[in-house]
Design a protein around this motif. Structure first.
Motif, PDB file in Angstrom:
ATOM      1  N   VAL A  17       0.836  -1.203   0.000  1.00 28.54           N
ATOM      2  CA  VAL A  17       0.000   0.000   0.000  1.00 28.54           C
ATOM      3  C   VAL A  17       0.871   1.254   0.000  1.00 28.54           C
ATOM      4  O   VAL A  17       0.600   2.236  -0.706  1.00 28.54           O
ATOM      5  N   VAL A  18       1.960   1.254   0.786  1.00 29.58           N
ATOM      6  CA  VAL A  18       2.867   2.407   0.817  1.00 29.58           C
ATOM      7  C   VAL A  18       3.488   2.634  -0.551  1.00 29.58           C
ATOM      8  O   VAL A  18       3.607   3.777  -1.018  1.00 29.58           O
ATOM      9  N   ARG A  19       3.877   1.572  -1.220  1.00 29.73           N
ATOM     10  CA  ARG A  19       4.471   1.720  -2.555  1.00 29.73           C
ATOM     11  C   ARG A  19       3.458   2.271  -3.553  1.00 29.73           C
ATOM     12  O   ARG A  19       3.790   3.099  -4.408  1.00 29.73           O
ATOM     13  N   LEU A  20       2.218   1.792  -3.438  1.00 35.28           N
ATOM     14  CA  LEU A  20       1.189   2.293  -4.358  1.00 35.28           C
ATOM     15  C   LEU A  20       0.892   3.765  -4.111  1.00 35.28           C
ATOM     16  O   LEU A  20       0.686   4.541  -5.061  1.00 35.28           O
ATOM     17  N   ARG A  21       0.865   4.180  -2.860  1.00 37.07           N
ATOM     18  CA  ARG A  21       0.577   5.583  -2.553  1.00 37.07           C
ATOM     19  C   ARG A  21       1.712   6.502  -2.980  1.00 37.07           C
ATOM     20  O   ARG A  21       1.499   7.684  -3.240  1.00 37.07           O
ATOM     21  N   ARG A  22       2.930   5.955  -3.017  1.00 35.70           N
ATOM     22  CA  ARG A  22       4.047   6.780  -3.459  1.00 35.70           C
ATOM     23  C   ARG A  22       3.865   7.186  -4.926  1.00 35.70           C
ATOM     24  O   ARG A  22       4.311   8.259  -5.349  1.00 35.70           O
ATOM     25  N   GLY A  23       3.232   6.315  -5.683  1.00 38.94           N
ATOM     26  CA  GLY A  23       2.911   6.652  -7.059  1.00 38.94           C
ATOM     27  C   GLY A  23       4.003   6.232  -8.026  1.00 38.94           C
ATOM     28  O   GLY A  23       5.168   6.102  -7.681  1.00 38.94           O
ATOM     29  N   ALA A  24       3.608   6.020  -9.258  1.00 35.83           N
ATOM     30  CA  ALA A  24       4.548   5.600 -10.301  1.00 35.83           C
ATOM     31  C   ALA A  24       5.478   6.722 -10.735  1.00 35.83           C
ATOM     32  O   ALA A  24       6.496   6.473 -11.376  1.00 35.83           O
ATOM     33  N   ALA A  25       5.138   7.963 -10.389  1.00 31.41           N
ATOM     34  CA  ALA A  25       5.978   9.076 -10.833  1.00 31.41           C
ATOM     35  C   ALA A  25       7.358   9.039 -10.190  1.00 31.41           C
ATOM     36  O   ALA A  25       8.350   9.454 -10.799  1.00 31.41           O
ATOM     37  N   ARG A  26       7.439   8.502  -8.989  1.00 34.41           N
ATOM     38  CA  ARG A  26       8.727   8.469  -8.303  1.00 34.41           C
ATOM     39  C   ARG A  26       9.452   7.145  -8.498  1.00 34.41           C
ATOM     40  O   ARG A  26      10.558   6.968  -7.990  1.00 34.41           O
ATOM     41  N   ALA A  27       8.813   6.185  -9.148  1.00 32.64           N
ATOM     42  CA  ALA A  27       9.417   4.868  -9.301  1.00 32.64           C
ATOM     43  C   ALA A  27      10.674   4.959 -10.151  1.00 32.64           C
ATOM     44  O   ALA A  27      10.678   5.551 -11.230  1.00 32.64           O
ATOM     45  N   GLY A  28      11.753   4.369  -9.676  1.00 31.00           N
ATOM     46  CA  GLY A  28      12.998   4.332 -10.438  1.00 31.00           C
ATOM     47  C   GLY A  28      13.862   5.558 -10.302  1.00 31.00           C
ATOM     48  O   GLY A  28      14.960   5.603 -10.851  1.00 31.00           O
ATOM     49  N   ARG A  29      13.402   6.588  -9.609  1.00 32.24           N
ATOM     50  CA  ARG A  29      14.194   7.799  -9.460  1.00 32.24           C
ATOM     51  C   ARG A  29      15.213   7.645  -8.337  1.00 32.24           C
ATOM     52  O   ARG A  29      15.012   6.881  -7.400  1.00 32.24           O
ATOM     53  N   GLY A  30      16.266   8.420  -8.445  1.00 35.35           N
ATOM     54  CA  GLY A  30      17.310   8.396  -7.443  1.00 35.35           C
ATOM     55  C   GLY A  30      18.305   7.278  -7.695  1.00 35.35           C
ATOM     56  O   GLY A  30      18.079   6.372  -8.496  1.00 35.35           O
ATOM     57  N   ASN A  31      19.433   7.361  -7.004  1.00 37.09           N
ATOM     58  CA  ASN A  31      20.457   6.339  -7.170  1.00 37.09           C
ATOM     59  C   ASN A  31      20.162   5.134  -6.289  1.00 37.09           C
ATOM     60  O   ASN A  31      19.153   5.079  -5.593  1.00 37.09           O
ATOM     61  N   PHE A  32      21.073   4.171  -6.331  1.00 39.35           N
ATOM     62  CA  PHE A  32      20.863   2.921  -5.601  1.00 39.35           C
ATOM     63  C   PHE A  32      20.807   3.171  -4.092  1.00 39.35           C
ATOM     64  O   PHE A  32      19.970   2.588  -3.389  1.00 39.35           O
TER      65      PHE A  32
ATOM     66  N   ILE B 206      17.792   3.376   1.099  1.00 43.42           N
ATOM     67  CA  ILE B 206      17.404   4.111   2.312  1.00 43.42           C
ATOM     68  C   ILE B 206      15.894   4.281   2.368  1.00 43.42           C
ATOM     69  O   ILE B 206      15.277   4.151   3.435  1.00 43.42           O
ATOM     70  N   GLU B 207      15.292   4.529   1.214  1.00 44.71           N
ATOM     71  CA  GLU B 207      13.848   4.689   1.163  1.00 44.71           C
ATOM     72  C   GLU B 207      13.139   3.398   1.548  1.00 44.71           C
ATOM     73  O   GLU B 207      12.129   3.409   2.270  1.00 44.71           O
ATOM     74  N   ARG B 208      13.682   2.253   1.106  1.00 40.78           N
ATOM     75  CA  ARG B 208      13.094   0.970   1.457  1.00 40.78           C
ATOM     76  C   ARG B 208      13.209   0.725   2.962  1.00 40.78           C
ATOM     77  O   ARG B 208      12.273   0.217   3.594  1.00 40.78           O
ATOM     78  N   ILE B 209      14.353   1.071   3.545  1.00 39.25           N
ATOM     79  CA  ILE B 209      14.539   0.875   4.984  1.00 39.25           C
ATOM     80  C   ILE B 209      13.565   1.741   5.781  1.00 39.25           C
ATOM     81  O   ILE B 209      12.964   1.298   6.770  1.00 39.25           O
ATOM     82  N   VAL B 210      13.394   2.996   5.347  1.00 38.04           N
ATOM     83  CA  VAL B 210      12.456   3.887   6.040  1.00 38.04           C
ATOM     84  C   VAL B 210      11.028   3.368   5.930  1.00 38.04           C
ATOM     85  O   VAL B 210      10.251   3.402   6.904  1.00 38.04           O
ATOM     86  N   ASP B 211      10.668   2.852   4.741  1.00 34.03           N
ATOM     87  CA  ASP B 211       9.315   2.313   4.570  1.00 34.03           C
ATOM     88  C   ASP B 211       9.064   1.133   5.497  1.00 34.03           C
ATOM     89  O   ASP B 211       7.979   1.003   6.077  1.00 34.03           O
ATOM     90  N   ARG B 212      10.063   0.285   5.639  1.00 37.80           N
ATOM     91  CA  ARG B 212       9.883  -0.867   6.522  1.00 37.80           C
ATOM     92  C   ARG B 212       9.844  -0.443   7.991  1.00 37.80           C
ATOM     93  O   ARG B 212       9.168  -1.086   8.799  1.00 37.80           O
ATOM     94  N   ALA B 213      10.568   0.596   8.338  1.00 36.66           N
ATOM     95  CA  ALA B 213      10.505   1.089   9.712  1.00 36.66           C
ATOM     96  C   ALA B 213       9.114   1.642  10.030  1.00 36.66           C
ATOM     97  O   ALA B 213       8.654   1.561  11.180  1.00 36.66           O
ATOM     98  N   ARG B 214       8.445   2.169   9.029  1.00 34.56           N
ATOM     99  CA  ARG B 214       7.105   2.703   9.249  1.00 34.56           C
ATOM    100  C   ARG B 214       6.072   1.602   9.481  1.00 34.56           C
ATOM    101  O   ARG B 214       4.934   1.900   9.896  1.00 34.56           O
ATOM    102  N   LEU B 215       6.424   0.365   9.218  1.00 33.61           N
ATOM    103  CA  LEU B 215       5.477  -0.722   9.417  1.00 33.61           C
ATOM    104  C   LEU B 215       5.287  -1.074  10.884  1.00 33.61           C
ATOM    105  O   LEU B 215       4.319  -1.757  11.237  1.00 33.61           O
ATOM    106  N   VAL B 216       6.187  -0.635  11.750  1.00 30.83           N
ATOM    107  CA  VAL B 216       6.161  -1.068  13.142  1.00 30.83           C
ATOM    108  C   VAL B 216       4.868  -0.644  13.832  1.00 30.83           C
ATOM    109  O   VAL B 216       4.199  -1.458  14.491  1.00 30.83           O
ATOM    110  N   VAL B 217       4.481   0.614  13.687  1.00 34.15           N
ATOM    111  CA  VAL B 217       3.302   1.121  14.396  1.00 34.15           C
ATOM    112  C   VAL B 217       2.027   0.418  13.935  1.00 34.15           C
ATOM    113  O   VAL B 217       1.255  -0.086  14.772  1.00 34.15           O
ATOM    114  N   PRO B 218       1.725   0.339  12.630  1.00 32.30           N
ATOM    115  CA  PRO B 218       0.488  -0.366  12.245  1.00 32.30           C
ATOM    116  C   PRO B 218       0.510  -1.853  12.599  1.00 32.30           C
ATOM    117  O   PRO B 218      -0.547  -2.421  12.914  1.00 32.30           O
ATOM    118  N   LEU B 219       1.687  -2.491  12.575  1.00 30.05           N
ATOM    119  CA  LEU B 219       1.746  -3.899  12.961  1.00 30.05           C
ATOM    120  C   LEU B 219       1.475  -4.072  14.454  1.00 30.05           C
ATOM    121  O   LEU B 219       0.795  -5.018  14.863  1.00 30.05           O
TER     122      LEU B 219
END
Length: 263
Positions: free
Chosen positions: A175-190, A195-208
């Motif tokens: 759901v977080v990836r879908l809300r981010r939207g396709a416009a940002r997909a693939g942007r930025g370096n590796f 880092i963005e993936r790590i932050v997204d997973r850290a945000r899962l703690v509260v809803p879980l």
């Protein structure tokens, strides 16, 4: 709304591996894990091939097995490096050696075999089978006052929560990836994407945690006076399966006795 069950593991293909008694499958898992820990290089290689083939038989293809191991590639490289530099029986500390590299490969093979065996057990045994098998082996302790019947309830609550939380976490992540939207997909370096993936997973703690809290409130009411009851199948272990387990255990004891050099 996206259902959390939609993000479960791959589909299970029915096989005869689910036919033996629940106690036999549980004991076979324990004996197989012990075998993976004490086996020599040849036996360990054969065990790895057998586990991979059995997983593929249950519907988990070789590509899916490799994909499941990909996140642990960095840990595997670290294990190889540590063994290569710290195996002092072949070279001084800090000096690489082929013996150390082989020791690291054997260590990784044992871990891979153990994880594969656990995954295979999860694909051929249900939670009810695990409860029935555990209750069968602990059944004699009832006469000593051990609450064996309550163990099934504890296993059902503890292990039944894990797949629900895992599926909910995968759902929230998608759901977080879908809300981010396709416009940002693939942007930025590796680095930024990682880092963005790590932050997204850290945000899962509260809803879980919220999901676990809601589940705990419901369980306190729904599990009152409930207790898994053993079935007729779980009461009697077939003689053939008992003989096979006894023979397997005897081979392990004999192999350990032979390696110890005790006359």
């Amino acid at each position: 709304m996206i259902n959390g069950a939609s993000f479960a593991v791959s589909a299970l293909r029915p096989t005869p591996l689910s036919a033996p008694h629940p106690a036999t499958r549980l004991a076979g898992l324990v004996l197989a894990l012990v075998t993976a820990m004490v086996a020599g290089p040849v036996t360990l290689a054969v065990l790895l091939v057998m586990v991979a083939a059995l997983l593929a038989w249950t519907g988990l293809s070789a590509r899916q097995q490799l994909a499941a191991q990909r996140p642990w590639a960095s840990v595997a490289l670290l294990v190889l490096a540590v063994h290569t530099l710290t195996t002092v029986t072949a070279a001084p500390l800090g000096h690489p050696s082929w013996a150390g590299l082989l020791a690291g490969i054997r260590a990784l093979a044992r871990v891979a075999a153990s994880v594969g065996l656990l995954g295979l057990y999860l694909r051929v045994a249900s939670l009810d089978d695990l409860i029935a098998g555990t209750s069968w082996w602990l059944g004699p302790w009832r006469r000593f006052g051990v609450p064996v019947d309550d163990l099934g309830l504890m296993l059902a609550v503890a292990l039944g929560t894990a797949p629900v939380v895992l599926g909910e976490g995968r759902r929230i992540e998608m759901v977080v990836r879908l809300r981010r939207g396709a416009a940002r997909a693939g942007r930025g370096n590796f680095v930024s994407r990682r880092i963005e993936r790590i932050v997204d997973r850290a945000r899962l703690v509260v809803p879980l945690l919220e999901t676990l809290a809601r589940r705990a409130e419901a369980l306190s009411l729904s599990l009152r006076r409930r207790r898994p009851q053993p079935t007729d199948q779980a009461r009697h272990l077939p003689l053939v399966e008992a003989v096979l387990l006894a023979g397997w255990l005897g081979l392990l004891i004999w192999a350990g006795w032979s390696e110890s050099g005790v006359p």
